[in-house]
Motif scaffolding. Structure first.
Motif, PDB file in Angstrom:
ATOM      1  N   GLU B 274       0.829  -1.210   0.000  1.00 35.91           N
ATOM      2  CA  GLU B 274       0.000   0.000   0.000  1.00 35.91           C
ATOM      3  C   GLU B 274       0.864   1.261   0.000  1.00 35.91           C
ATOM      4  O   GLU B 274       0.630   2.201  -0.771  1.00 35.91           O
ATOM      5  CB  GLU B 274      -0.901  -0.046   1.251  1.00 35.91           C
ATOM      6  CG  GLU B 274      -2.091   0.883   1.225  1.00 35.91           C
ATOM      7  CD  GLU B 274      -2.964   0.717  -0.013  1.00 35.91           C
ATOM      8  OE1 GLU B 274      -3.103  -0.434  -0.498  1.00 35.91           O
ATOM      9  OE2 GLU B 274      -3.473   1.737  -0.506  1.00 35.91           O
ATOM     10  N   LYS B 275       1.873   1.257   0.851  1.00 36.61           N
ATOM     11  CA  LYS B 275       2.719   2.446   0.969  1.00 36.61           C
ATOM     12  C   LYS B 275       3.538   2.701  -0.300  1.00 36.61           C
ATOM     13  O   LYS B 275       3.739   3.850  -0.689  1.00 36.61           O
ATOM     14  CB  LYS B 275       3.673   2.297   2.168  1.00 36.61           C
ATOM     15  CG  LYS B 275       2.978   2.527   3.507  1.00 36.61           C
ATOM     16  CD  LYS B 275       4.000   2.562   4.638  1.00 36.61           C
ATOM     17  CE  LYS B 275       3.326   2.846   5.977  1.00 36.61           C
ATOM     18  NZ  LYS B 275       4.204   2.525   7.116  1.00 36.61           N
ATOM     19  N   LYS B 277       2.677   1.894  -3.276  1.00 35.81           N
ATOM     20  CA  LYS B 277       1.720   2.396  -4.263  1.00 35.81           C
ATOM     21  C   LYS B 277       1.514   3.908  -4.090  1.00 35.81           C
ATOM     22  O   LYS B 277       1.548   4.671  -5.061  1.00 35.81           O
ATOM     23  CB  LYS B 277       0.401   1.652  -4.093  1.00 35.81           C
ATOM     24  CG  LYS B 277      -0.452   1.627  -5.325  1.00 35.81           C
ATOM     25  CD  LYS B 277      -1.558   0.612  -5.145  1.00 35.81           C
ATOM     26  CE  LYS B 277      -2.518   0.634  -6.313  1.00 35.81           C
ATOM     27  NZ  LYS B 277      -3.532  -0.402  -6.179  1.00 35.81           N
ATOM     28  N   ASN B 278       1.318   4.322  -2.860  1.00 30.65           N
ATOM     29  CA  ASN B 278       1.123   5.756  -2.590  1.00 30.65           C
ATOM     30  C   ASN B 278       2.375   6.559  -2.947  1.00 30.65           C
ATOM     31  O   ASN B 278       2.273   7.661  -3.493  1.00 30.65           O
ATOM     32  CB  ASN B 278       0.764   5.974  -1.120  1.00 30.65           C
ATOM     33  CG  ASN B 278      -0.577   5.356  -0.777  1.00 30.65           C
ATOM     34  OD1 ASN B 278      -1.402   5.115  -1.663  1.00 30.65           O
ATOM     35  ND2 ASN B 278      -0.795   5.057   0.503  1.00 30.65           N
ATOM     36  N   LYS B 282       3.059   9.763  -5.569  1.00 38.26           N
ATOM     37  CA  LYS B 282       3.667  11.004  -5.083  1.00 38.26           C
ATOM     38  C   LYS B 282       4.954  11.340  -5.859  1.00 38.26           C
ATOM     39  O   LYS B 282       5.146  12.465  -6.319  1.00 38.26           O
ATOM     40  CB  LYS B 282       4.005  10.824  -3.588  1.00 38.26           C
ATOM     41  CG  LYS B 282       3.911  12.077  -2.756  1.00 38.26           C
ATOM     42  CD  LYS B 282       3.940  11.752  -1.262  1.00 38.26           C
ATOM     43  CE  LYS B 282       5.354  11.769  -0.731  1.00 38.26           C
ATOM     44  NZ  LYS B 282       5.437  11.328   0.690  1.00 38.26           N
TER      45      LYS B 282
END
Lengths: 428, 428
Positions: B274-275, B277-278, B282
């Motif tokens: 998840e991280k 992906k974020n 960014k």
């Protein structure tokens, strides 16, 4: 008979030794069709082509009973020969095994190179009159020593639906894992893409007819291949110390292979040239394969007379022969000048046949001048390497600006960013 | 954006990672025409294609003055970076140098393997936006260390009729012998067959566009080639100890190359997935090559979630990635399980960019899953081996019957005869 040419510095190589080439173009289309068919239809296509070209089969797989029975049928003398040859081949190829290496640098840096075997290899063994157990030993043993987990041997069945005893016995001795009764382009396709019965491999080695050669060239990239072999060749460098009977016999041992095979003598001695020529005529008559050898000598045989041994070496380096014999007084004194050759046989007591069968080095060698860039088949053909890089944070920090500079000069900013981000905000 | 897939044992590899392939077929004909033209018309054809595709040239040759001037124009910081990188690359590749070996057996037998450099090598360096001095270092230095006598570099000229300063400077630092202003399929043809100006070489390495790749595939056999490279790839194996910012940055450093490039994360941690992906979202915004990277991630990017690290290793071994990062707590504990990968980067402080530019191991790596059978470019690519066999008469006498038996079993009587004749009538 064999042509004699007097060499001088202006002689072009093409004039003295025009190489035969196998012709591929015509059968291109047919081979492509077979490959596509096997890729799409798997075993079904294999059974179809087997019936079409070889024999109707019940099963593609050679059972372990078939292998054991074949092994038991081999006569004891030949069994001992196979075992002795396999022992020599194993011993030589074990010397080729390479180690991983690791270097330790400043600030905890470790760099290395790791060797892993290719996991699965396929080996093609021709059938019929060119069915050679020596080829089985020469292909399977290096793969086995490299640590290949699954060595798959394929060979076309004879009219009785079986593979020659000697092939199966050699496969058992060498350590092949599985054997399938399938040949031609269809077997290369099966090994490249896999079928219900035959596993996909990552590398295919072994000689074959023109369909096999063409198929190997086509699947190259999808899998690796050893090489596309051209006609077999021998070049003998002889001075006045050579024994004409031996030289002639060695040239004939090459010429008997097929009509495209090439036998070349390069000598500083007019007398040797003349005597070898006479011996060739004499010895030819005794050969069962007289017609083949005669045609080979006529089309591709050459006797080249040079002033000096250095000239002979120069010609040899240009030709880059598959087999090179140094039948000279002190063969080791010219060994260091040999740049391009597959296998080098030194002195009057080292006939090529010794290397073909028994001494230990591989008999799968670069043909058609490819010794300029290719090597004998070896353990190296069945391994691959991976690089390893480990940096500590302090090591990376000391070089980070250099990497960032390089990446930005190449306009690859994400590369630069991937280094920079490791030093922002105290990331571990 | 990037797809996330939950892996289970029934997942087929094709589903989780469908590889992009370059398409060759359409341009096949055009490339063949160019090759035939250069083969027939030499320099004349080269000038013609240069004018057609690049620029009208006065001379194909880069003069030594041009090289010196380019080197002097490079800024000092970058010059130092190039020299430092070249030093590291040289140091690592020197470890790859292999020795000849000789074994001495019974009765005076000597068997050996001799290494010789390939005499002439050609190196292709792309022009335009993909003009990378790092590629010059990575190709020329291993050839130089191998002892290649003549290293010929070719690269297409820019609109001013010259080659980028950084390419020429890197070529000087690495030790290229001659440089020619020619690119595309025509340069590959020139290196393969030779022209009035450009010497024929025996091996061609280096990346190129689709015309270059196609041409290399076509001339393979006439000369050797390194490989036909596919799209660039990275696979990151991450556990919960990975740093999401770093992993995302490394995935992007691959994605920025081109739209076909592939970035894959295999992780045991939902949180990391998840991280990362974020972070990708960014960090993408900051990149000059945002559009390329975005499209690459969308088409070929994958995040694969597994239960265990062993599953992640299994997937990686199946994919056989060009670049593999082990961003896990104890990367050395899984290194021995990695079977197929071009270059392996261990731990959180070893970004791929470090290996692309600086650490020392080669950045020319097997793509498209060919790490199952291919290796990083190395000194091995610029050498070839010859086998050596020396037998004394007494040694041959002891094994002569075995060789004769083997040859006769294979129906090659002239082979048998070549051994037998040495023991008839007292020939020396």
């Amino acid at each position: 008979m064999i042509k004699t040419i007097r060499y001088n510095k202006n002689t072009a190589l093409d004039e003295i030794f025009p190489r035969s080439q196998f012709e591929y173009e015509d059968i291109n289309k047919k081979v492509r069709e077979i490959i596509e068919d096997v890729k799409a239809n798997g075993d079904k296509a294999l059974y179809k082509y087997s019936e079409m070209f070889d024999v109707k089969l019940e099963s593609l797989t050679v059972s372990s009973e078939e292998i054991e029975e074949a092994y038991d049928r081999i006569d004891e003398e030949f069994k001992e020969v196979l075992l002795a040859a396999a022992g020599n081949i194993r011993k030589f190829h074990e010397k080729q095994v390479r180690n991983n290496f690791f270097t330790n640098g400043k600030d905890g840096v470790l760099l290395g190179q790791i060797i892993n075997p290719i996991e699965k290899a396929g080996i093609y063994i021709p059938g019929g009159t060119a069915s050679y157990p020596s080829t089985v030993l020469m292909n399977v043993i290096p793969a086995k020593i490299a640590g290949v987990e699954e060595i798959i041997l394929v060979s076309p069945p004879n009219k009785e639906g079986s593979i020659e005893d000697s092939i199966l016995a050699a496969a058992k001795i060498a350590g092949a894992d599985r054997i399938f009764k399938i040949g031609g382009a269809q077997s290369i396709a099966a090994l490249s893409y896999g079928t219900e019965t035959i596993p996909k491999v990552y590398k295919i080695t072994g000689p074959g007819n023109i369909y096999v050669a063409m198929a190997k060239k086509m699947v190259y990239g999808e899998v690796d291949i050893d090489m596309v072999a051209g006609p077999s060749e021998i070049l003998v460098i002889a001075d006045e110390n050579a024994v004409p009977e031996n030289v002639a016999a060695d040239l004939l041992s090459q010429a008997e292979h097929d009509r495209l095979a090439a036998s070349v003598l390069v000598t500083t001695s007019e007398e040797i040239a003349e005597k070898v020529k006479n011996e060739l005529v004499k010895q030819l008559e005794r050969l069962p394969r007289e017609e083949t050898a005669k045609e080979s000598l006529k089309n591709n045989g050459r006797i080249i007379i040079t002033e000096t041994i250095d000239e002979a070496v120069k010609i040899s380096n240009e030709i880059a022969p598959e087999h090179l014999e140094l039948c000279v007084n002190d063969p080791f004194s010219i060994l260091g000048k040999i740049k391009n050759a597959g296998s080098i046989f030194l002195g009057n007591n080292t006939p090529e046949a010794l290397g073909d069968y028994f001494a230990g080095p591989n008999h799968t060698l670069p043909t058609s001048g490819t010794a300029k860039f290719s090597s004998p088949l070896s353990v190296d053909d069945f391994i691959k390497k991976s690089s390893v890089i480990y940096y500590t944070k302090e090591a990376l920090e000391k070089v980070k600006d250099k990497i960032i500079c390089f990446a930005e000069k190449e306009g690859l900013n994400a590369h630069a960013e991937s280094v920079r981000i490791r030093f922002e905000g105290g990331k571990k």
